[in-house]
Design an enzyme around this catalytic site. Structure first.
Site, PDB file in Angstrom:
ATOM      1  N   GLU A   1       1.104  -1.559   0.143  1.00 37.59           N
ATOM      2  CA  GLU A   1       0.154  -0.234   0.060  1.00 37.59           C
ATOM      3  C   GLU A   1       0.361   1.261   0.207  1.00 37.59           C
ATOM      4  OE1 GLU A   1      -3.859  -2.085   1.854  1.00 37.59           O
ATOM      5  OE2 GLU A   1      -2.959  -0.549   2.784  1.00 37.59           O
TER       6      GLU A   1
ATOM      7  N   CYS B   1       6.099  -6.621   7.021  1.00 33.06           N
ATOM      8  CA  CYS B   1       8.102  -6.294   7.867  1.00 33.06           C
ATOM      9  C   CYS B   1       7.648  -7.330   9.372  1.00 33.06           C
ATOM     10  CB  CYS B   1       7.068  -4.999   8.742  1.00 33.06           C
ATOM     11  SG  CYS B   1       8.498  -4.398   9.298  1.00 33.06           S
TER      12      CYS B   1
ATOM     13  N   CYS C   1       7.227  -4.929  16.389  1.00 31.60           N
ATOM     14  CA  CYS C   1       6.463  -3.925  16.805  1.00 31.60           C
ATOM     15  C   CYS C   1       5.202  -3.967  17.337  1.00 31.60           C
ATOM     16  CB  CYS C   1       6.313  -2.503  16.552  1.00 31.60           C
ATOM     17  SG  CYS C   1       8.455  -2.327  15.527  1.00 31.60           S
TER      18      CYS C   1
ATOM     19  N   CYS D   1       2.068  -2.237  15.530  1.00 31.83           N
ATOM     20  CA  CYS D   1       2.066  -2.180  14.484  1.00 31.83           C
ATOM     21  C   CYS D   1       0.845  -2.939  13.318  1.00 31.83           C
ATOM     22  CB  CYS D   1       3.149  -2.290  13.669  1.00 31.83           C
ATOM     23  SG  CYS D   1       3.163  -1.839  12.435  1.00 31.83           S
TER      24      CYS D   1
ATOM     25  N   CYS E   1      -1.378   6.344   9.683  1.00 33.88           N
ATOM     26  CA  CYS E   1      -0.028   5.269  10.271  1.00 33.88           C
ATOM     27  C   CYS E   1      -0.240   3.816  10.996  1.00 33.88           C
ATOM     28  CB  CYS E   1       0.580   5.749  11.258  1.00 33.88           C
ATOM     29  SG  CYS E   1       1.407   7.590  10.200  1.00 33.88           S
TER      30      CYS E   1
HETATM   31  N1  SAH Z   1      10.075   0.710   9.759  1.00 34.25           N
HETATM   32  C1  SAH Z   1       9.454   1.635   9.868  1.00 34.25           C
HETATM   33  C2  SAH Z   1       8.531   2.305   8.793  1.00 34.25           C
HETATM   34  C3  SAH Z   1       7.521   2.759   9.224  1.00 34.25           C
HETATM   35  S1  SAH Z   1       6.914   3.709   9.619  1.00 34.25           S
HETATM   36  C4  SAH Z   1      10.121   2.176  11.180  1.00 34.25           C
HETATM   37  O1  SAH Z   1       9.544   1.655  12.496  1.00 34.25           O
HETATM   38  O2  SAH Z   1      10.063   3.196  11.409  1.00 34.25           O
HETATM   39  C5  SAH Z   1       5.251   3.520  10.058  1.00 34.25           C
HETATM   40  C6  SAH Z   1       5.227   5.139  11.752  1.00 34.25           C
HETATM   41  O3  SAH Z   1       3.749   4.500  12.271  1.00 34.25           O
HETATM   42  C7  SAH Z   1       5.844   3.685  12.902  1.00 34.25           C
HETATM   43  O4  SAH Z   1       6.763   5.475  13.756  1.00 34.25           O
HETATM   44  C8  SAH Z   1       5.732   3.486  13.003  1.00 34.25           C
HETATM   45  O5  SAH Z   1       6.097   3.135  14.665  1.00 34.25           O
HETATM   46  C9  SAH Z   1       4.343   4.384  13.605  1.00 34.25           C
HETATM   47  N2  SAH Z   1       3.106   3.333  13.545  1.00 34.25           N
HETATM   48  C10 SAH Z   1       2.972   1.398  13.456  1.00 34.25           C
HETATM   49  N3  SAH Z   1       1.567   1.219  13.997  1.00 34.25           N
HETATM   50  C11 SAH Z   1       1.237   2.018  14.401  1.00 34.25           C
HETATM   51  C12 SAH Z   1      -0.070   2.201  15.097  1.00 34.25           C
HETATM   52  N4  SAH Z   1      -1.280   1.367  15.013  1.00 34.25           N
HETATM   53  N5  SAH Z   1      -1.240   3.971  15.149  1.00 34.25           N
HETATM   54  C13 SAH Z   1       0.045   4.954  15.340  1.00 34.25           C
HETATM   55  N6  SAH Z   1       1.501   4.688  14.772  1.00 34.25           N
HETATM   56  C14 SAH Z   1       1.660   3.689  14.223  1.00 34.25           C
END
Ligand code: SAH
Length: 366
Positions: A99, A119, A123, A126, A340
């Site tokens: 996406e 990925c 985390c 996420c 995000c």
């Molecule tokens: N793997 C990289 C790129 C992904 S960026 C990284 O971790 O930076 C996507 C961003 O959105 C990251 O900061 C991630 O931590 C955040 N994110 C992931 N899940 C989320 C959620 N459910 N709500 C808000 N932010 C989230």
């Protein structure tokens, strides 16, 4: 833009950087400057048909169409959001889906690009992580997302953030090649301040990135201490804060205009207390920083709740009072699951994490 009729034996020119395309054209009877012309046609003008590249000789065009193609990911779904955000679901040659999201704001348009199918980092908050992992994207697949936004949607993309699906620094070579083209004068001409790589904190890859590139850096911090970060961002167990923070500082080098953007997802009762704000302030002391607070975006089985607006405001006030530039990221495209951490695509998981997960993997289907 169907994939039908495409022959995978032919080289995909989207995967070649400036040097690569010059060498390729030379190998097939052209001169290096023909490579530069080709690069411009593909990326600046969005032309994928060699016959339309009229300033190349007929002979060279004929030869190129025998050996090369410009193959783009297939658009299987386009979703405009009520707030102007635009999401694409793109199918790759292997059938996996990723996406990409375009986010318009006053005076700028940001494209959020994926770097991997799924990925491999787990985390805990996420939803991409829940999908498991299939493979790295090629540089052409990363660039193809930008090509589609610019040449299909026709909106000016002023900023690119590698904040979609995947961990960009786990796919370093392709990310470097793709971000080089994003900055190339013959292609998208984005400055280093407008191309941002976001990482969960892969320290050795960050050091390597710093040696060869000067794109902007965002880091998914999410916790002010190792104990909590170990849980939220498990890669922290391998590269803890005492390694990560100095590596980020080193990445900035001597450029006084630069700051690290720290992403901090606001999770109610988990990382949002006044005490944690204080810890965060202490942690960032001495590092030129900007903090982006991100309200948690929920997804089925997510297991967390977002901090309230009041809590986020108070957390932000404390950071600002300590002199740290702090913004709260607006949640955009929530109605189309484009916010995000909500990007899921369709991942043929090879890590078997999704199968082992108690949470059902959610699949976006057209
Ligand atoms: N793997 C990289 C790129 C992904 S960026 C990284 O971790 O930076 C996507 C961003 O959105 C990251 O900061 C991630 O931590 C955040 N994110 C992931 N899940 C989320 C959620 N459910 N709500 C808000 N932010 C989230």
């Amino acid at each position: 833009m169907a994939l039908a009729g495409f022959c995978e034996d032919k080289i995909n020119l989207l995967n070649l950087d400036r040097e690569g395309i010059q060498a390729f054209v030379q190998k097939h009877g052209g001169k290096p400057f023909h490579g530069r012309i080709l690069l411009k046609w593909i990326h600046k003008h969005g032309v994928t048909d060699f016959d339309a590249m009229t300033d190349l000789s007929r002979q060279l065009r004929g030869r190129l169409s025998e050996v090369a193609q410009i193959r783009l990911p297939l658009i299987v779904l386009e979703q405009p959001s009520l707030d102007g955000t635009h999401k694409w679901v793109l199918e790759l040659e292997c059938g996996n889906r990723i996406e990409t999201v375009f986010i318009p704001e006053s005076g700028r348009g940001t494209l959020c690009v994926s770097s991997q199918v799924g990925c491999a980092l787990s985390c805990s908050f996420c939803s991409t992580a829940r999908q498991g992992f299939n493979r790295n994207l090629t540089s052409g697949e990363i660039l193809g997302q930008l090509w589609i936004a610019v040449h299909q949607l026709g909106k000016p993309v002023t900023n690119v953030v590698l904040m979609g699906m995947g961990e960009p620094l786990a796919n370093l070579e392709a990310v470097i090649a793709a971000t080089d083209i994003m900055q190339d004068d013959l292609a998208y001409m984005l400055s280093k301040y407008r191309v941002t790589v976001s990482t969960a904190g892969l320290v050795p890859a960050l050091q390597r990135l710093g040696e060869v590139s000067d794109v902007s850096l965002a880091v998914s911090l999410h916790a002010p201490d190792n104990a909590l970060r170990d849980q939220l961002v498990p890669i922290n167990q391998k590269y803890p804060l005492e390694q990560l923070i100095p590596a980020c500082r080193a990445y900035l080098g001597k450029d006084r205009r630069r700051k690290v953007t720290w992403e901090y997802v606001m999770l109610e009762g988990v990382n949002d207390s006044d005490h944690q704000a204080k810890q965060l302030i202490r942690l960032l002391e001495g590092t030129p920083s900007k903090v982006n607070l991100i309200p948690f975006n929920s997804f089925p089985g997510g297991g967390y709740r977002s901090s309230s607006q009041e809590r986020i405001d108070e957390f932000r006030r404390r950071l600002i009072r300590a002199g740290i530039v702090t913004l709260t990221r607006k949640t955009r495209g929530d109605d189309i699951d484009a916010a995000c951490g909500q990007l899921v695509g369709r991942v043929r998981d090879r890590s078997r994490r999704a199968a082992n997960s108690p949470f059902p993997a959610r699949v976006t289907t057209p």
